[in-house]
Design a protein around this motif. Structure first.
Motif, short mmCIF file in Angstrom:
data_model
loop_
_atom_site.label_atom_id
_atom_site.label_comp_id
_atom_site.label_asym_id
_atom_site.label_seq_id
_atom_site.Cartn_x
_atom_site.Cartn_y
_atom_site.Cartn_z
N VAL B 113 0.86 -1.20 0.00
CA VAL B 113 0.00 0.00 0.00
C VAL B 113 0.89 1.25 0.00
N GLU B 114 2.00 1.17 0.76
CA GLU B 114 2.88 2.33 0.87
C GLU B 114 3.39 2.72 -0.53
N ALA B 115 3.81 1.70 -1.30
CA ALA B 115 4.33 2.00 -2.66
C ALA B 115 3.22 2.64 -3.50
N LEU B 122 -3.47 6.85 -4.58
CA LEU B 122 -4.75 6.14 -4.32
C LEU B 122 -5.15 6.38 -2.87
N SER B 123 -6.43 6.31 -2.61
CA SER B 123 -6.87 6.43 -1.20
C SER B 123 -6.48 5.12 -0.51
N GLU B 124 -6.50 5.18 0.81
CA GLU B 124 -6.14 4.00 1.60
C GLU B 124 -6.97 2.80 1.15
N ARG B 130 -6.52 -2.71 -4.31
CA ARG B 130 -5.54 -2.95 -5.39
C ARG B 130 -4.54 -4.02 -4.94
N THR B 131 -4.10 -3.90 -3.67
CA THR B 131 -3.11 -4.87 -3.15
C THR B 131 -3.70 -6.28 -3.17
#
Lengths: 323, 323, 299, 545
Positions: B113-115, B122-124, B130-131
């Motif tokens: 998520v960090e990347a 992107l929002s959290e 996505r992850t």
């Protein structure tokens, strides 16, 4: 091995250590030379009969084993015996002094951890630069100074020479305070010198621990991954490096407690701070063995407890072990 | 226009007593969807060359010269801030993945998520979803997103690395010995996964390895590196069937082929040279079986053997001329 | 025959390590400074008493009592008219003696317990480690104070007390190192050809653990000297001996602070700090040299 | 990394701000018009319960909080206090005390003869505390009327009516079980009749007393008295210099000298006599169980040692010149009872020491150490307490001085516990320690009587004539007659020389004169506080009032 199992094992280990300390504590004081009562009261006005009665009162005439059994039985009922000197239950005497020491150790440790960790991070991050070398040497110098000596120097400069801080003690006895704030300010003024001195002593240690821990973490592969991901320097430090570097620091802080207690004794002696340290020092000079015994037990159990909490905190912070 | 155009890339490590010439005039190019293998003994400079593309080098390494064009845009002179946006957006890396290429104290999902949040804005929530999708693509159960790196096997960890690498649809992926730490079976699965993802997303790949069989299976072209220089590069079949540079020949014979007839693998005598003061002339002359006086004194030119297939050796020049 | 061979090559290995070790150590500025300071004090301790006539230390006239530094007395005098410079020089001998002797004791105990518990493991390890934990956890100064009070304030007792209360840290480190060395192939080989446990421990494990003992010894020495000074300051030192700690004790209890006698308080303290600092510098440098993780790339 | 530096900068500014705030407004306590007498001391007050206390500091608080029946003037003549007057019949065993009328306890209850009767019987019947000896021989105690009391003793007692017993309120102490009285009863707000009453007692910090408004001798001019404890003398001396304290006691020699040299006009330094002395005690035990060196049983050796010791030099060096050369058992502070030897005193004379030893057959050996007739060397061990730096300095001087006359001394430093053990086992040659003497001389004379061996005696001295005189003087009512007996006892003991009195220790004290006046020294050459009377507390008043 789940968390609860781990908790149990650690708790049992702590208990065993406590019991060994209790055992050692009892026999340590039984090998001492001389009869404490006779040493204490060297006053011609006392009739020999009175001496005998006092000796009975402290059960010094029974056999060693019986004394140990009495000692254990009393211990579990919270009775740490009676002080030769104050003729008061040791527990009360010790409890009376706890707030003063906790206040001193508490503020000094918190202050030194915050500043120590901060400086440790800066020196690690700016490794090799002038700041790092100067900072590191300064921390090593602070770490090498005897606590009492630094205390004496601080008193000489600030309390005797410039007289901007009081010489010692926790407050001007019997002083009249117009308002709560003035009293608080006066309290802070009395606390300032001992706390800052104590913090100075402890900072060195924390800077060193944090710096070497961070240096090791910064060489890890996941730091390269973070950099490859385009993470900013600040996030690399706070999101990736610090969480890993703080782990060993937590354990070392707990182990360090034994060292802090040693420092407290010296600070309280020089600053006439009425805490546990001073109580231990006066109990030593008065050969007041019940108080020494009770204090020694109290401090050691507190340190064992702290180590236990540090272990838990470490387990909580480090997921690798939590599962 | 080519996906990647690298000319005369030169990277040195600055030591107290001089420079280590890790990479000397590295030139290579990459088309969209094409995979090139960088092979050579350890410390031949292949990792340094690859990581020099985005200056992911330790603080004492400097890219001295050369141009690095990604789709025509030269990033050799990019500032650290510009590079931060290029890293993982244009060029992503899959590390060898020994135990700690992933941050041990943070959940694997969060690290991806960090990347995403750095490069994809992107929002959290979206990044989280996505992850999960990425985990499916790399055949990992998506609800393991909340687990920690130590809860994954070696192979699974590499899949997470791959998921992280492709998260921001990079143009190029550098694989730094991505499967060396895995056993053969898992190695094949991971390479297969990499292959399909690369094809689907038309990504360029630079695969660093010392294992020729891996190159044979996955790479369209191969570049052989020795002592900081590319001594031969070209399409994989051509180089494997007709290795022109003596070192390439020795490398291939040192690597027995399962199907081919049996022969005693010959090792190359001597050790790679110390790049602090590399040998004069051709850097391979000390260990080359067909060394001549010319090789010792003069650095060889690069000769084009056939379209896309080049080598750097005096022998080739004479042969071409003679013919 | 094989044990002789093993013995020779092990210690040869050790010697080779030492020479390469010195080449790296020399580059560490901090380590060098520490070494120089330590040499100065070692010389002072060895030749001091000859430089300064003993009589100066005797109780002489009551004339210059607590007198600030003058030509006669470079560092002034204390409450008995004794020369402080002489005290500092002579004090160095006992302070260093106590520090090193206590360190020796704690190293021997620590190493033995560390190797034994690491080597045998299981029950032996559990028991020894539990005892080590007790000594690790117990606050060091109260324990030392109590034991010094009980055993009486003689030099021997001080050395003994510091020695037996400061070995826990060493034992811990040596044990973990022994655990890793124990798995190494040549230890298996030695056991395979029938060498006895003690032989293995001495000839195989000890040489490999030795660099670590060395680094840790130095840090323990720093703590030992600090302990002696603190114990003496709190009145538990041996009053018949001249040590920096005792000088500070008499200075503090005889009114140096209110008298403003900085020349009485500063010199002994500075000497202690310098010696402890030299050990800490050396220890820190050793750590950086021996611990590859910390070694910087450009070295 | 710029953000990080900003954070560090912010933190440093914050710390500076806090410290400025702290030093700034905390500086001057707001206007406080109370007159407070602040007394500094070193040893903690162990308790407020008279039945368990033993230290000089705890006794001082008891003196100020309670009253005795009588007190002393500067020349140690007994003066009235709670007892207006008293008389005794010719048998010397029937005493009548006439008590003060309008005296009330701190809690307002009236003070009557019942309280005195109760106090004496409570202590006698339960053998409480250290006052038992004063009431042990009281057979009958009768209340005649509210303010008159009669006491019949089983035999005439010389030191009556000096009853150093704090008179306790019956209405409080009658409910306290004697076992508790000697155990854990803290007596935190002690009700007495004294000029001040304890209102706050924080162990390890301070003890605060406020003035008793209806004190029967008039309310003291001082509003409060606070005893503040210091962990080290430096801080205490510095506090006096800075005005944080008004009076400090038991100041070590070095600091006292420093104080004198500052010759601050507002500070009076008092080198007062104190009722304590330091002695070199020999093991003269004739019993074969004694492990001491038999040679020391020879009086000539002990006398030679006395001649060989330059005690003035020892005082100059070890005690910075404060204190007096010792002679007989009763210190000169009590000059009525003190025996002045005049020229019988064996002053420092190494020549006579050598002659005495030679005459007694102790010839000089080859290695400079004398040998007894049957070949034993004159080599003794001198035990020193590690708690006393002064004794240690004296010991090293004694070693040198005796070496001069051929006597070898090995100094061994041990802690008080070990020394006490070895004394009671008779396992010593000689040691240095001291005694604190009570107002009445019989307290110290008793220590060296035969029946005190294995109890208080620490030199195993046994002389039947001396013992006989001791019993006689205890029953001699006439002061002058008793004085002759006491002087004779001191002469006998001095001649037998089981002790060599090294020094009468000084009571080094200092007080400020810029706030209060009316300091009273009692006895004449004694201190202003920490003595047996509370005149200073009663007389002290702010300057100009």
């Amino acid at each position: 091995m789940n968390m609860r199992g781990y908790l149990l094992r650690k708790f049992i280990q702590a208990l065993i250590t406590v019991f060994i300390v209790i055992f050692m504590n009892f026999f340590l004081f039984r090998i001492m030379p001389g009869d404490p009562i006779r040493v204490l009261i060297r006053n011609p006005r006392i009739s020999a009969g009175a001496l005998e009665r006092v000796r009975d009162q402290f059960g010094l005439n029974e056999s060693r084993l019986v004394q140990f059994w009495i000692y254990l039985r009393d211990l579990f009922s919270g009775d740490l015996g009676t002080s030769f000197n104050y003729r008061q239950p040791v527990l009360d005497i010790v409890m009376e002094r706890v707030p003063a020491t906790v206040l001193l150790i508490g503020t000094a440790t918190v202050l030194s951890i915050i500043i120590g960790v901060l400086l440790g991070v800066i020196f690690a991050w700016k490794r090799g630069t002038r700041i790092d070398i100067i900072g590191l040497s300064f921390s090593l110098i602070l770490y090498s100074m005897p606590t009492f000596w630094v205390a004496i120097i601080m008193v000489m400069i600030f309390a005797v020479y410039w007289q901007i801080f009081p010489l010692g003690g926790m407050g001007m006895p019997g002083a009249f305070y117009s308002s709560y704030w003035v009293e608080l300010a006066s309290q802070l003024r009395y606390m300032f010198l001992p706390t800052i001195t104590f913090a100075l002593i402890l900072i060195g240690e924390y800077v060193l621990i944090m710096r070497s821990s961070l240096l090791e973490v910064m060489r890890e592969d996941y730091m390269l991954t973070a950099r490859a991901k385009g993470v900013t320097n600040r996030n690399m430090l706070f999101r990736h490096a610090m969480p890993n570097a703080m782990l060993p620091v937590v354990t070392l802080i707990a182990i360090n407690l034994g060292f802090i207690v040693g420092g407290a004794i010296q600070i309280e002696t020089v600053f006439s701070w009425p805490g546990l340290g001073r109580l231990m020092y006066s109990a030593l000079t008065n050969r007041d063995y019940p108080v020494l015994q009770g204090l020694f037990l109290f401090i050691t159990i507190a340190v064992i407890g702290a180590n236990f909490c540090a272990d838990l905190l470490y387990r909580y912070l480090d997921p690798r072990v939590k599962s | 226009m080519r996906l990647l155009e690298v000319d005369n890339l030169t990277t040195y490590y600055k030591l107290k007593d001089g420079y280590v010439r890790a990479c000397e005039n590295i030139s290579l190019h990459l088309e969209r969807g094409e995979a090139i293998g960088l092979v050579g003994e350890s410390a031949s400079g292949k990792t340094t060359a690859a990581l020099s593309l985005i200056k992911l080098l330790p603080d004492n390494a400097h890219v001295m010269a050369g141009s690095i064009k990604i789709e025509g845009r030269d990033i050799a002179g990019a500032t650290e801030e510009e590079l931060r946006h290029i890293r993982w957006k244009d060029i992503a890396i899959i590390f060898q993945g020994a135990m700690n290429a992933l941050n041990p104290v943070r959940r694997v999902g969060d690290q991806i998520v960090e990347a995403l949040r750095i490069h994809e804005k992107l929002s959290e929530k979206d990044a989280g979803r996505r992850t999960a999708e990425l985990f499916e693509q790399v055949e990992i159960d998506s609800d393991r997103v909340r687990e920690y790196p130590h809860e994954f096997s070696g192979g699974m960890r590499q899949r997470v690395m791959i998921a992280m690498a492709i998260a921001c649809n990079p143009k190029i992926i550098i694989g730094d010995e991505p499967t060396t730490a895995l056993d053969v079976m898992v190695q094949a699965q991971v390479l297969q996964l990499l292959e399909t993802l690369r094809r689907e997303r038309e990504m360029g790949m630079i695969l660093i390895t010392h294992d020729l069989s891996v190159v044979g299976e996955t790479c369209d072209r191969v570049a052989v590196m020795y002592a900081g220089q590319i001594v031969e590069d070209g399409p994989t079949e051509k180089v494997f069937e007709a290795p022109s540079h003596p070192y390439t020949r020795a490398l291939i014979t040192a690597f027995p082929n399962i199907e081919g007839e049996r022969y005693l693998a010959a090792s190359i005598p001597g050790d790679p040279p110390n790049l602090l003061s590399p040998p004069g002339g051709c850097r391979f002359h000390e260990r080359c079986s067909e060394v001549s006086e010319l090789c010792r004194n003069e650095a060889p030119e690069i000769t084009d053997l056939s379209p896309g297939h080049r080598a750097m050796c005096h022998l080739l020049q004479r042969k071409v001329k003679v013919k | 025959m094989n044990s002789a061979l093993a013995k020779r090559d092990n210690f040869a290995l050790l010697k080779k390590n030492m020479t390469s070790f010195w080449s790296i150590y020399r580059q560490n500025s901090m380590g060098l400074i520490g070494l120089v300071i330590l040499l100065v004090f070692a010389l002072m301790a060895l030749f001091g008493p000859y430089l300064v006539e003993i009589t100066v230390m005797a109780v002489d006239g009551v004339t210059q009592v607590i007198h600030p530094p003058t030509s006669g007395y470079w560092l002034g005098t204390d409450d008995l008219g004794k020369d402080i410079l002489a005290g500092v020089i002579i004090g160095s001998r006992v302070s260093l003696l106590v520090g090193l002797a206590a360190t020796a004791i704690s190293m021997i105990i620590g190493t033995v317990i560390g190797i034994v518990s690491g080597f045998y493991g299981r029950a032996v390890d559990a028991v020894l480690m539990r005892i080590t934990d007790v000594f690790l956890v117990i606050p060091w100064l109260p324990l030392m104070l109590v034991m010094a009070a009980l055993l009486g304030p003689s030099l021997g007792n001080i050395i003994f007390v510091i020695g037996i209360t400061s070995w826990a840290g060493t034992a811990r480190i040596i044990r973990s190192q022994t655990l890793s060395v124990k798995e190494r192939p040549y230890v298996e080989r030695a056991r395979a050809i029938g060498s006895g446990d003690t032989h293995i421990m001495f000839y195989h494990i000890l040489p490999n653990v030795f660099p670590l003992i060395f680094a840790n010894t130095v840090l323990v020495a720093a703590v030992a000297i600090l302990s002696e000074t603190t114990l003496s300051f709190l009145g538990m030192g041996d009053p018949t001996q001249v040590t920096w700690g005792m000088m500070l004790h008499f200075a503090f209890s005889m009114g140096a602070v209110s008298y403003g006698a900085w020349w009485w308080l500063l010199p002994p303290g500075i000497c202690v700090v310098l010696v402890v600092l030299s050990f800490t510098f050396i220890g820190y440098a050793l750590d950086e040299v021996l611990n590859p993780k910390l070694r910087r790339r450009d070295q | 990394m710029r953000r990080l530096n900003k954070v560090a900068l912010l933190l440093v500014i914050l710390i500076l701000a806090v410290s400025l705030l702290v030093t700034g407004c905390g500086g001057e306590e707001s206007q406080d018009e109370r007159n407070i007498l602040r007394i500094g001391y070193m040893r903690e007050i162990e308790s407020l319960n008279p039945m368990v206390i033993w230290s000089v500091q705890a006794y001082e608080v008891m003196y100020v909080n309670y009253n005795f029946l009588m007190s002393w003037d500067e020349d140690l003549n007994v003066t009235p206090k709670l007892a207006k007057s008293w008389d005794v019949d010719e048998s010397g065993t029937f005493w009548t005390f006439y008590l003060e009328e309008e005296v009330t306890w701190h809690d307002g209850e009236p003070f009557t003869a019942e309280d005195v009767k109760f106090t004496f019987e409570y202590i006698r019947d339960n053998e409480l505390g250290y006052f038992y000896d004063y009431v042990a021989s009281m057979e009958e105690i009768e209340v005649v009327d509210e303010h008159t009391l009669t006491v019949k003793t089983d035999e005439p007692i010389a030191w009556m009516p000096q009853l150093l017993v704090p008179i306790l309120p019956m209405h409080i102490w009658s409910e306290i079980d004697p076992a508790d009285a000697e155990g854990e009863f803290t007596n935190d707000n002690p009700v007495g009749t004294g000029p001040f009453q304890v209102v706050e007692h924080r162990k390890g910090e301070y003890t605060r007393l406020v003035a008793n408004d209806n004190y029967f001798k008039g309310r003291p001019a001082i509003d409060e008295v606070i005893y503040i404890i210091y962990a080290n003398t430096d801080m205490m001396v510095e506090a006096l210099k800075q005005g944080e304290l008004d009076v400090i006691a038991d100041v070590p020699g070095a600091q006292f000298k420093a104080l004198q040299e500052t010759n601050d006009p507002d500070i009076v330094t008092l080198d007062a006599d104190s009722p304590s002395f330091t002695e070199l005690s020999f093991n003269v035990w004739e019993d074969e169980e004694s492990m001491g060196n038999p040679i020391l049983r020879d009086r000539e050796v002990r006398i030679a040692i006395e001649y060989a010791l330059d005690r003035q030099e020892m005082i100059d060096v070890a005690l910075m010149g404060y204190g007096e050369v010792g002679s007989t058992l009763v210190p000169p502070l009590f000059d009525f009872w003190h025996l002045d030897l005049g020229d019988d005193f064996r002053a420092y004379n190494p020549q006579i020491a050598v002659e005495t030893l030679e005459a007694a057959g102790y010839t000089l050996g080859a290695d400079g150490i004398r040998v007894s007739p049957d070949g034993e060397p004159l080599a003794f061990t001198l035990l020193i307490r590690n708690e006393s730096p002064d004794n240690q300095k004296m010991a090293s001087m004694i070693k040198d001085m005796l070496a001069e006359v051929g006597i070898e001394i090995t100094v061994s430093v041990i802690d008080e516990g070990t020394l006490t053990d070895r004394i009671y086992d008779g396992d010593f040659d000689m040691f240095i320690w001291g005694w604190y003497v009570d107002v009445d001389p019989s307290s110290i004379l008793k220590v060296v009587t035969t029946d005190e061996i294995m109890s208080w005696s620490d030199c195993f001295y046994s002389n039947p004539v001396y013992d006989e005189l001791h019993l006689l003087q205890q029953r001699t009512m006439d002061r002058d007659e008793r004085r002759e007996l006491i002087l004779e006892m001191q002469r006998i003991f001095y001649n037998d020389s089981a002790y060599i009195m090294l020094s009468y220790d000084p009571e080094l004290m200092a007080y400020r004169t810029d706030k209060y006046e009316g300091w009273v020294r009692n006895p004449r050459t004694g201190p202003v506080v920490y003595t047996n009377v509370i005149d200073t507390y009663e007389e002290l008043r702010p300057i100009g009032e």
